[in-house]
Design an enzyme around this catalytic site. Structure first.
Site, PDB file in Angstrom:
ATOM      1  N   ASP A   1      -7.036  -1.492  -4.441  1.00  0.00           N
ATOM      2  CA  ASP A   1      -8.066  -1.104  -3.470  1.00  0.00           C
ATOM      3  C   ASP A   1      -9.041  -0.104  -4.088  1.00  0.00           C
ATOM      4  OD1 ASP A   1      -6.786  -2.683  -1.562  1.00  0.00           O
ATOM      5  OD2 ASP A   1      -5.678  -0.995  -0.711  1.00  0.00           O
TER       6      ASP A   1
ATOM      7  N   ASP B   1       0.854  -1.186   0.000  1.00  0.00           N
ATOM      8  CA  ASP B   1       0.000   0.000   0.000  1.00  0.00           C
ATOM      9  C   ASP B   1       0.889   1.235   0.000  1.00  0.00           C
ATOM     10  OD1 ASP B   1      -2.394  -1.438   0.082  1.00  0.00           O
ATOM     11  OD2 ASP B   1      -2.469  -1.453   2.260  1.00  0.00           O
TER      12      ASP B   1
END
Length: 183
Positions: free
Chosen positions: A143, A127
């Protein structure tokens, strides 16, 4: 529409959906590669001070860090979701009004596969987007695919279609009518 025309359309939708999904997965994986290469071990890259930055994070859980270190559970859940999305995609009638569902299904599947690749390959998901202004959990391109496509799917299903538009999902009805419109 004849069975041959239905089959051609199905092959077209399947092939174009697969190619689009591969392109989206490629973009996701490329951005994660860049994050790992350029951000890992470095201070966050501040793009808008106090608002938005790029910050490397190895997420060993699911969305928002839930289910930390539950790799098997998350992967199995992802596979089940992909099977459901794939089933629905393959059953969609070859009509234009279902194209938004096709597109959103492809985007959702690409997000699920993009993060699944990370979990299997690395043991965690990379991330790197962080909205520090609202202290939103750090996230990635896959995401975005999942969240945006799920919101759009829910809104589209609630406001864009009628109940009878989803009759193609019923195995019972298909067997009774002998129809091939979903394939």
């Amino acid at each position: 529409m004849t069975e041959t025309e239905n089959n051609r359309k199905f092959i077209y939708y399947a092939a174009s959906g697969l190619l689009a999904m591969l392109a989206l997965i490629g973009l996701d994986q490329y951005t994660k590669y860049l994050a790992q290469t350029l951000l890992k071990g470095n201070a966050p890259l501040i793009l808008i001070k106090g608002v938005f930055q790029l910050e490397y994070l190895e997420n060993r859980g699911a969305a928002f860090g839930m289910f930390q270190n539950q790799k098997a559970f998350i992967v199995v859940t992802g596979i089940i979701i992909l099977i459901i999305v794939g089933y629905c995609y393959c059953r969609l009638p070859a009509q234009r009004k279902y194209n938004p569902l096709r597109v959103l299904s492809v985007v959702l599947a690409a997000g699920a596969v993009g993060n699944m690749i990370d979990r299997i390959w690395h043991g965690y998901v990379i991330d790197f987007f962080y909205f520090s202004l609202i202290d939103f959990p750090i996230f990635n391109v896959a995401d975005i695919y999942v969240v945006v496509s799920m919101i759009a799917l829910v809104l589209l299903i609630i406001f864009g279609y009628k109940d009878e538009d989803f009759s193609f999902l019923s195995l019972k009805k298909k067997k009774e009518s002998g129809s091939n419109t979903g394939e």
